[in-house]
Design a protein around this motif. Structure first.
Motif, PDB file in Angstrom:
ATOM      1  N   PHE A  12       0.837  -1.200   0.000  1.00 36.13           N
ATOM      2  CA  PHE A  12       0.000   0.000   0.000  1.00 36.13           C
ATOM      3  C   PHE A  12       0.872   1.251   0.000  1.00 36.13           C
ATOM      4  O   PHE A  12       0.605   2.215  -0.728  1.00 36.13           O
ATOM      5  CB  PHE A  12      -0.906   0.004   1.235  1.00 36.13           C
ATOM      6  CG  PHE A  12      -1.655   1.299   1.428  1.00 36.13           C
ATOM      7  CD1 PHE A  12      -2.796   1.577   0.695  1.00 36.13           C
ATOM      8  CD2 PHE A  12      -1.199   2.252   2.332  1.00 36.13           C
ATOM      9  CE1 PHE A  12      -3.476   2.774   0.862  1.00 36.13           C
ATOM     10  CE2 PHE A  12      -1.874   3.443   2.505  1.00 36.13           C
ATOM     11  CZ  PHE A  12      -3.014   3.705   1.768  1.00 36.13           C
ATOM     12  N   ASN A  13       1.937   1.240   0.794  1.00 32.19           N
ATOM     13  CA  ASN A  13       2.798   2.411   0.900  1.00 32.19           C
ATOM     14  C   ASN A  13       3.464   2.727  -0.439  1.00 32.19           C
ATOM     15  O   ASN A  13       3.571   3.894  -0.831  1.00 32.19           O
ATOM     16  CB  ASN A  13       3.859   2.168   1.975  1.00 32.19           C
ATOM     17  CG  ASN A  13       4.668   3.419   2.267  1.00 32.19           C
ATOM     18  OD1 ASN A  13       4.113   4.459   2.595  1.00 32.19           O
ATOM     19  ND2 ASN A  13       5.976   3.326   2.132  1.00 32.19           N
ATOM     20  N   ARG A  14       3.900   1.681  -1.151  1.00 32.29           N
ATOM     21  CA  ARG A  14       4.538   1.905  -2.454  1.00 32.29           C
ATOM     22  C   ARG A  14       3.562   2.529  -3.449  1.00 32.29           C
ATOM     23  O   ARG A  14       3.889   3.507  -4.133  1.00 32.29           O
ATOM     24  CB  ARG A  14       5.073   0.584  -3.017  1.00 32.29           C
ATOM     25  CG  ARG A  14       6.286   0.027  -2.283  1.00 32.29           C
ATOM     26  CD  ARG A  14       6.953  -1.078  -3.094  1.00 32.29           C
ATOM     27  NE  ARG A  14       6.058  -2.200  -3.333  1.00 32.29           N
ATOM     28  CZ  ARG A  14       5.927  -3.237  -2.526  1.00 32.29           C
ATOM     29  NH1 ARG A  14       6.635  -3.290  -1.405  1.00 32.29           N
ATOM     30  NH2 ARG A  14       5.109  -4.223  -2.821  1.00 32.29           N
ATOM     31  N   GLU A  15       2.347   1.962  -3.527  1.00 39.07           N
ATOM     32  CA  GLU A  15       1.360   2.470  -4.486  1.00 39.07           C
ATOM     33  C   GLU A  15       0.887   3.867  -4.110  1.00 39.07           C
ATOM     34  O   GLU A  15       0.702   4.732  -4.962  1.00 39.07           O
ATOM     35  CB  GLU A  15       0.176   1.501  -4.575  1.00 39.07           C
ATOM     36  CG  GLU A  15       0.540   0.106  -5.059  1.00 39.07           C
ATOM     37  CD  GLU A  15       1.196   0.135  -6.421  1.00 39.07           C
ATOM     38  OE1 GLU A  15       0.768   0.941  -7.277  1.00 39.07           O
ATOM     39  OE2 GLU A  15       2.160  -0.627  -6.627  1.00 39.07           O
ATOM     40  N   TYR A  16       0.686   4.085  -2.795  1.00 35.76           N
ATOM     41  CA  TYR A  16       0.225   5.394  -2.318  1.00 35.76           C
ATOM     42  C   TYR A  16       1.278   6.457  -2.611  1.00 35.76           C
ATOM     43  O   TYR A  16       0.957   7.581  -3.024  1.00 35.76           O
ATOM     44  CB  TYR A  16      -0.054   5.296  -0.819  1.00 35.76           C
ATOM     45  CG  TYR A  16      -0.639   6.534  -0.189  1.00 35.76           C
ATOM     46  CD1 TYR A  16      -1.922   6.962  -0.515  1.00 35.76           C
ATOM     47  CD2 TYR A  16       0.079   7.263   0.755  1.00 35.76           C
ATOM     48  CE1 TYR A  16      -2.466   8.087   0.067  1.00 35.76           C
ATOM     49  CE2 TYR A  16      -0.464   8.394   1.346  1.00 35.76           C
ATOM     50  CZ  TYR A  16      -1.738   8.797   0.999  1.00 35.76           C
ATOM     51  OH  TYR A  16      -2.268   9.917   1.587  1.00 35.76           O
ATOM     52  N   ALA A  17       2.560   6.092  -2.414  1.00 37.65           N
ATOM     53  CA  ALA A  17       3.654   7.040  -2.672  1.00 37.65           C
ATOM     54  C   ALA A  17       3.716   7.410  -4.152  1.00 37.65           C
ATOM     55  O   ALA A  17       4.017   8.550  -4.508  1.00 37.65           O
ATOM     56  CB  ALA A  17       4.983   6.454  -2.204  1.00 37.65           C
ATOM     57  N   LYS A  18       3.424   6.441  -5.023  1.00 37.81           N
ATOM     58  CA  LYS A  18       3.411   6.733  -6.460  1.00 37.81           C
ATOM     59  C   LYS A  18       2.349   7.763  -6.797  1.00 37.81           C
ATOM     60  O   LYS A  18       2.582   8.699  -7.564  1.00 37.81           O
ATOM     61  CB  LYS A  18       3.146   5.446  -7.250  1.00 37.81           C
ATOM     62  CG  LYS A  18       4.286   4.450  -7.255  1.00 37.81           C
ATOM     63  CD  LYS A  18       3.884   3.228  -8.050  1.00 37.81           C
ATOM     64  CE  LYS A  18       4.929   2.130  -7.958  1.00 37.81           C
ATOM     65  NZ  LYS A  18       4.496   0.905  -8.687  1.00 37.81           N
ATOM     66  N   VAL A  19       1.145   7.575  -6.237  1.00 38.29           N
ATOM     67  CA  VAL A  19       0.031   8.484  -6.531  1.00 38.29           C
ATOM     68  C   VAL A  19       0.360   9.897  -6.077  1.00 38.29           C
ATOM     69  O   VAL A  19       0.248  10.860  -6.840  1.00 38.29           O
ATOM     70  CB  VAL A  19      -1.261   7.992  -5.845  1.00 38.29           C
ATOM     71  CG1 VAL A  19      -2.369   9.037  -5.992  1.00 38.29           C
ATOM     72  CG2 VAL A  19      -1.708   6.670  -6.444  1.00 38.29           C
ATOM     73  N   LEU A  20       0.763  10.033  -4.809  1.00 34.01           N
ATOM     74  CA  LEU A  20       1.071  11.366  -4.301  1.00 34.01           C
ATOM     75  C   LEU A  20       2.335  11.929  -4.930  1.00 34.01           C
ATOM     76  O   LEU A  20       2.485  13.146  -5.061  1.00 34.01           O
ATOM     77  CB  LEU A  20       1.218  11.322  -2.777  1.00 34.01           C
ATOM     78  CG  LEU A  20      -0.075  11.057  -2.004  1.00 34.01           C
ATOM     79  CD1 LEU A  20       0.149  11.293  -0.515  1.00 34.01           C
ATOM     80  CD2 LEU A  20      -1.204  11.943  -2.491  1.00 34.01           C
ATOM     81  N   LEU A 128     -13.311   6.187  -0.143  1.00 32.60           N
ATOM     82  CA  LEU A 128     -11.894   6.545  -0.101  1.00 32.60           C
ATOM     83  C   LEU A 128     -11.567   7.386   1.120  1.00 32.60           C
ATOM     84  O   LEU A 128     -10.623   7.097   1.865  1.00 32.60           O
ATOM     85  CB  LEU A 128     -11.519   7.297  -1.383  1.00 32.60           C
ATOM     86  CG  LEU A 128     -10.094   7.853  -1.457  1.00 32.60           C
ATOM     87  CD1 LEU A 128      -9.086   6.710  -1.483  1.00 32.60           C
ATOM     88  CD2 LEU A 128      -9.930   8.737  -2.687  1.00 32.60           C
ATOM     89  N   SER A 131     -11.887   5.474   4.381  1.00 31.13           N
ATOM     90  CA  SER A 131     -10.738   4.585   4.577  1.00 31.13           C
ATOM     91  C   SER A 131      -9.521   5.374   5.045  1.00 31.13           C
ATOM     92  O   SER A 131      -8.758   4.911   5.897  1.00 31.13           O
ATOM     93  CB  SER A 131     -10.416   3.850   3.266  1.00 31.13           C
ATOM     94  OG  SER A 131     -11.493   3.040   2.863  1.00 31.13           O
ATOM     95  N   MET A 132      -9.347   6.569   4.502  1.00 29.50           N
ATOM     96  CA  MET A 132      -8.236   7.424   4.940  1.00 29.50           C
ATOM     97  C   MET A 132      -8.379   7.795   6.412  1.00 29.50           C
ATOM     98  O   MET A 132      -7.406   7.801   7.172  1.00 29.50           O
ATOM     99  CB  MET A 132      -8.180   8.686   4.077  1.00 29.50           C
ATOM    100  CG  MET A 132      -7.687   8.452   2.669  1.00 29.50           C
ATOM    101  SD  MET A 132      -7.713   9.981   1.695  1.00 29.50           S
ATOM    102  CE  MET A 132      -6.806   9.454   0.236  1.00 29.50           C
TER     103      MET A 132
END
Length: 305
Positions: A12-20, A128, A131-132
């Protein structure tokens, strides 16, 4: 610690970091780096603070922090004032120019997030953000803000969405075919034309429809419970309990002596809930129309007297 949890959080952290990261590249492609923007934001949010407080909160290297503060001073973004209580400490403030920079950063950040959210359907935006909030409350040990759940009678426009909920849930989860959706829509259409002695309710979570239930009149003494469904994205909020209690209380107010319902044998969670409210299995029949395999339809009854 279960390795699966660790791997899921890292993924999750990898994908979230990509988005932001994509948003940050758009926003901070300017004279101020992402870290400098975070420092400016911290100073604006705190009102007054020391460089040490910001450095420890953001995890910035001491030497890098010192060079950054010096640069922001030279750019007239911030100013330092000696603390009255401790002459060894210096408090940081935004200058008028710094406040202007901060306002521009906020506006650019909002525009970047709006572009990201633009293609996401409204109902998914609610999921979304909830969940945040859950992630934030658990990781930062904050008190969880419970979503607002409302049970209300149906309004114009709700009937179609109730049919949609049934069709989507039973197709995705149980592989029901179009004949089942026709069965649901046919019954709902008949209810719209004549719902004397009955009512249909929908559950809303923060304004989004999350489930439904209905009572229809079978005869003077008997009510039928129908169209009980909960969007799988809203499980765990006690919606089923609230819908059931609403329907049962309505039936009592209408002076029905019993309620019955039809379900299928594979809906274990629903069958368990019916049992909790006193329903008992009274009849079974085979069904080979709704899926590619044979189902057992079940009638459950409860006496209200």
């Amino acid at each position: 610690m279960n390795k699966q949890y660790v791997d899921q959080v890292r993924k999750f952290n990898r994908e979230y970091a990509k988005v932001l990261g994509r948003i940050d590249q758009e926003i901070y492609n300017q004279p101020f780096s992402l870290t400098e923007a975070r420092v400016i934001t911290e100073i604006s949010t705190r009102g007054e603070c020391t460089a040490t407080e910001i450095r420890e909160n953001l995890g910035i290297d001491r030497g890098y922090m010192s060079r950054m503060i010096h640069r922001l001073e030279e750019e007239h973004v911030i100013l330092k004032k000696q603390a009255l209580e401790d002459k060894r400490q210096f408090l940081l403030y935004l200058t008028e120019y710094g406040k202007k920079i901060y306002s521009e950063l906020v506006e650019q950040a909002k525009q970047g997030v709006e572009r990201m959210l633009h293609t996401i359907p409204e109902r998914n935006l609610s999921r979304l953000t909830e969940s945040m909030q859950t992630i934030e409350s658990i990781l930062l040990k904050k008190e969880t803000v419970q979503p607002e759940v409302i049970i209300r009678p149906y309004q114009v426009g709700d009937i179609g969405y109730v049919a949609h909920l049934h069709g989507k849930l039973y197709k995705n989860t149980y592989n029901f075919g179009p004949l089942f959706e026709y069965y649901v829509m046919k019954g709902l259409s008949e209810f719209m034309m004549d719902h004397d002695g009955g009512e249909l309710w929908v559950a809303e979570v923060n304004g989004d429809i999350a489930g439904s239930i209905a009572i229809t009149r079978f005869d003077e003494k008997t009510a039928q419970l129908r169209w009980f469904v909960i969007d799988e994205n809203y499980h765990g909020l006690g919606i089923g309990k609230k819908l059931m209690e609403t329907a049962i209380q309505f039936s009592k107010d209408q002076e029905y002596q019993r309620i019955f319902l039809w379900t299928v044998n594979i809906l274990n969670a629903a069958r368990h809930l019916y049992g909790k409210y006193g329903f008992v299995l009274t009849e079974e029949k085979e069904n080979d129309q709704w899926t590619g395999s044979r189902l057992t339809e079940e009638r459950w009854d409860v006496e209200l007297s």
